[in-house]
Motif scaffolding. Structure first.
Motif, PDB file in Angstrom:
ATOM      1  N   VAL A  48       0.374   3.883   6.924  1.00 51.71           N
ATOM      2  CA  VAL A  48      -0.832   3.137   7.295  1.00 51.71           C
ATOM      3  C   VAL A  48      -1.497   2.681   6.003  1.00 51.71           C
ATOM      4  CG1 VAL A  48      -3.111   3.267   8.363  1.00 51.71           C
ATOM      5  CG2 VAL A  48      -1.152   4.394   9.451  1.00 51.71           C
ATOM      6  N   GLU A  49      -1.651   1.374   5.869  1.00 52.52           N
ATOM      7  CA  GLU A  49      -2.144   0.787   4.624  1.00 52.52           C
ATOM      8  C   GLU A  49      -3.409  -0.024   4.872  1.00 52.52           C
ATOM      9  OE1 GLU A  49      -0.539  -2.961   2.318  1.00 52.52           O
ATOM     10  OE2 GLU A  49       0.767  -1.231   1.884  1.00 52.52           O
ATOM     11  N   TYR A  50      -4.502   0.390   4.242  1.00 58.88           N
ATOM     12  CA  TYR A  50      -5.756  -0.356   4.333  1.00 58.88           C
ATOM     13  C   TYR A  50      -5.686  -1.610   3.470  1.00 58.88           C
ATOM     14  CZ  TYR A  50      -8.562   3.215   6.767  1.00 58.88           C
ATOM     15  OH  TYR A  50      -9.085   4.096   7.686  1.00 58.88           O
ATOM     16  N   ALA A  51      -6.343  -2.669   3.921  1.00 63.79           N
ATOM     17  CA  ALA A  51      -6.419  -3.911   3.141  1.00 63.79           C
ATOM     18  C   ALA A  51      -7.043  -3.625   1.782  1.00 63.79           C
ATOM     19  CB  ALA A  51      -7.241  -4.951   3.897  1.00 63.79           C
ATOM     20  N   GLY A  52      -6.420  -4.159   0.727  1.00 61.85           N
ATOM     21  CA  GLY A  52      -6.943  -3.988  -0.618  1.00 61.85           C
ATOM     22  C   GLY A  52      -6.554  -2.699  -1.280  1.00 61.85           C
ATOM     23  N   ARG A  53      -5.790  -1.842  -0.619  1.00 62.33           N
ATOM     24  CA  ARG A  53      -5.372  -0.574  -1.196  1.00 62.33           C
ATOM     25  C   ARG A  53      -3.878  -0.588  -1.494  1.00 62.33           C
ATOM     26  NH1 ARG A  53      -9.470   3.341  -1.601  1.00 62.33           N
ATOM     27  NH2 ARG A  53     -11.400   2.205  -1.126  1.00 62.33           N
ATOM     28  N   THR A  54      -3.497  -0.013  -2.616  1.00 66.10           N
ATOM     29  CA  THR A  54      -2.094   0.041  -3.012  1.00 66.10           C
ATOM     30  C   THR A  54      -1.778   1.452  -3.496  1.00 66.10           C
ATOM     31  OG1 THR A  54      -2.647  -0.681  -5.252  1.00 66.10           O
ATOM     32  CG2 THR A  54      -2.044  -2.404  -3.670  1.00 66.10           C
ATOM     33  N   GLY A  55      -0.512   1.664  -3.819  1.00 59.85           N
ATOM     34  CA  GLY A  55      -0.090   2.958  -4.332  1.00 59.85           C
ATOM     35  C   GLY A  55       0.823   3.677  -3.368  1.00 59.85           C
ATOM     36  N   SER A  56       1.275   4.848  -3.767  1.00 60.75           N
ATOM     37  CA  SER A  56       2.180   5.638  -2.932  1.00 60.75           C
ATOM     38  C   SER A  56       1.434   6.218  -1.738  1.00 60.75           C
ATOM     39  CB  SER A  56       2.787   6.784  -3.762  1.00 60.75           C
ATOM     40  OG  SER A  56       3.525   6.283  -4.847  1.00 60.75           O
ATOM     41  N   PRO A  57       2.077   6.245  -0.587  1.00 62.40           N
ATOM     42  CA  PRO A  57       1.434   6.832   0.595  1.00 62.40           C
ATOM     43  C   PRO A  57       1.160   8.315   0.389  1.00 62.40           C
ATOM     44  CG  PRO A  57       3.398   5.583   1.194  1.00 62.40           C
ATOM     45  CD  PRO A  57       3.400   5.693  -0.286  1.00 62.40           C
ATOM     46  N   GLN A  58       0.002   8.758   0.827  1.00 62.80           N
ATOM     47  CA  GLN A  58      -0.421  10.136   0.635  1.00 62.80           C
ATOM     48  C   GLN A  58      -0.348  10.924   1.943  1.00 62.80           C
ATOM     49  OE1 GLN A  58      -1.304  11.234  -2.633  1.00 62.80           O
ATOM     50  NE2 GLN A  58      -0.372   9.205  -2.956  1.00 62.80           N
TER      51      GLN A  58
END
Length: 493
Positions: free
Chosen positions: A334-344
């Motif tokens: 699940v990825e929020y708009a404007g957020r990047t990086g490895s899934p936590q």
């Protein structure tokens, strides 16, 4: 797959694809299915059963049987009360069945041979006509017996979601997401590590004593624990964690998740770090009491519909609590708009799954006309290494289609189960919706389902009205259990 509510309403009855892959289910025209077109010789929808390959990840490609060349099968959107015609083509070399799980439809199209549904012949086709209902989240899947053949039945990729549009608005949300949870690459094993203690309620001492005595006697006779099934690959919507498209969300959105446990044998869990699930429906039926929970526990063939407030920005793993299963694919991002990086991933606090949370407390005002009492027992490794499961000492015989219990049309019946085994059993009644009336030691009312988990050494009661003429199949939805005795038939006249 995810779609917006606006898109869903705009598309209406047109079939949508759940997950990637080739193949479509064809709807006549660009709007809702047309019974007039079907009468003219053209089906509203077409489903093709065929063997093929599914890429769960670049390094994990499985050979299996699917619907329309994809896994999961296409999402079918019907409209409650509007008749449909579906052509089902079987391109494999063995007869098949397609079961419309959770719908109240005639036995000849329900999809269970025990009820009298004809098989779809090898390299043949069968046209199915029925009126979809009730509204809500249902699904379709194969219903042939597998026994020890792990290339057959629900061990394959033959499963797809169904959403029957309700006559009333189900509520406000910004995005709708369908998730199908499924394992692949099964193999026989002895014992497993699946959680058994997540269900609320206490063990019944006399049931535990009976079950443990039977187990001790069996082991003393040299009968080992029976075969179980383990898996090597896990997926959400046909992709392993990290290899499918993320679910993209925005802060402040309300996302409605429809989650289907399409496993042949496993109970699944699902958590999203920093978020809670507001359960609004179980098995497609609105719950009497909506409630927030940190984890969804979903028995084999159960469905949960839950709203999530997107109020914790980041990139998160939506996944199973079992570390090994999640790391081997049982999750999505699940990825929020404007957020990047490895899934936590962060494990949620421990909790139990309690059906009473979603039901009204107290006994139902409707008294049953008759009660069927069942004692569930296991005969260890009694059929070529497989356990035999009995109801009141008798396993179902697929050669004779017995036992059969007679019920009278229009009367209300209670099915009461006492589980003298330590296994959890997802109990399913075809062609009916039932009301859970006693669970975890407590009387309840108002909770409507078509599958309910019976805990190890626990009891459960549910009531149903015999309103479907002919034969209806009852069984445990754990494939190993139903194939080896855990079934019975109801005959309504």
């Amino acid at each position: 797959m995810s779609i917006s509510r606006r898109d869903a309403l705009k598309l209406g009855g047109v079939s949508l694809l759940a997950g990637g892959g080739a193949g479509v289910v064809t709807a006549c025209g660009s709007g809702a299915p047309s019974s007039a077109s079907a009468a003219a010789g053209k089906a509203d929808y077409t489903v093709r059963i065929a063997t093929g390959r599914v890429e769960l990840a670049p390094d994990t490609v499985v050979s299996t049987t699917t619907y329309n060349g994809q896994f999961p099968g296409p999402l079918l959107r019907f409209t409650e009360g509007r008749p449909v015609v579906v052509d089902v083509h079987n391109d494999t070399g063995t007869p098949e069945l397609l079961h419309w799980h959770g719908q109240r439809i005639p036995a000849e199209v329900d999809g269970a041979s025990e009820e009298g549904t004809p098989f779809i012949p090898a390299h043949g086709m069968r046209r199915l006509s029925f009126t979809p209902g009730p509204a809500g989240f249902r699904f379709y899947h194969t219903h042939v017996a597998a026994h020890g053949d792990l290339t057959r039945s629900t061990y394959t990729g033959q499963v797809g979601p169904v959403y029957i549009e309700p006559k009333a608005d189900p509520g406000a949300y910004d995005q709708e997401v369908f998730l199908t949870l499924k394992e692949f690459e099964p193999s026989l094993s002895h014992g497993g590590d699946m959680a058994q203690d997540f269900l609320a309620g206490s063990e019944v001492p006399d049931l535990k004593q009976r079950g443990e005595k039977a187990m001790a006697e069996s082991l003393a006779r040299g009968m080992p624990h029976g075969n179980e099934v383990g898996y090597h690959a896990f997926s959400v919507n046909g992709r392993k964690l990290g290899h499918g498209p993320p679910i993209k969300v925005r802060s402040g959105q309300r996302v409605l998740f429809h989650v289907l446990n399409a496993s042949a044998t496993e109970i699944r869990s699902l958590a999203l770090p920093g978020h809670t699930f507001k359960v609004v429906a179980l098995d497609g039926n609105p719950v009497p009491r909506q409630a927030n929970v940190p984890v969804l526990w979903i028995g084999t063939a159960e469905r949960v519909s839950a709203l999530v407030e997107m109020n914790h920005p980041g990139v998160w793993v939506l996944g199973d609590l079992a570390d090994d299963d999640r790391k081997n694919g049982m999750g999505t991002v699940v990825e929020y708009a404007g957020r990047t990086g490895s899934p936590q991933w962060t494990a949620p606090p421990s909790s139990t799954w309690d059906y009473r949370t979603f039901a009204h407390s107290g006994a139902t005002a409707q008294r049953p006309d008759h009660t069927f009492d069942f004692l569930v027992e296991k005969r260890n490794a009694a059929d070529n290494g497989f356990n035999i499961w009995t109801l009141n000492g008798v396993p179902f015989n697929m050669n004779t289609n017995k036992p059969v219990m007679d019920v009278e049309h229009g009367k209300r019946y209670r099915m009461r189960f006492r589980n003298a085994t330590d296994d959890i059993h997802p109990l399913h009644l075809h062609r009916h919706t039932f009301e859970v009336t006693h669970i975890a030691g407590t009387p309840t009312h108002g909770l409507l389902k078509d599958v309910v988990m019976l805990g190890g050494y626990q009891t459960v009661d549910f009531d149903f009205t015999a309103d479907q003429p002919g034969l209806s199949l009852f069984h445990c939805h754990q494939q190993l259990h139903m194939d080896f005795g855990f079934m019975t038939l109801l005959r309504c006249s």
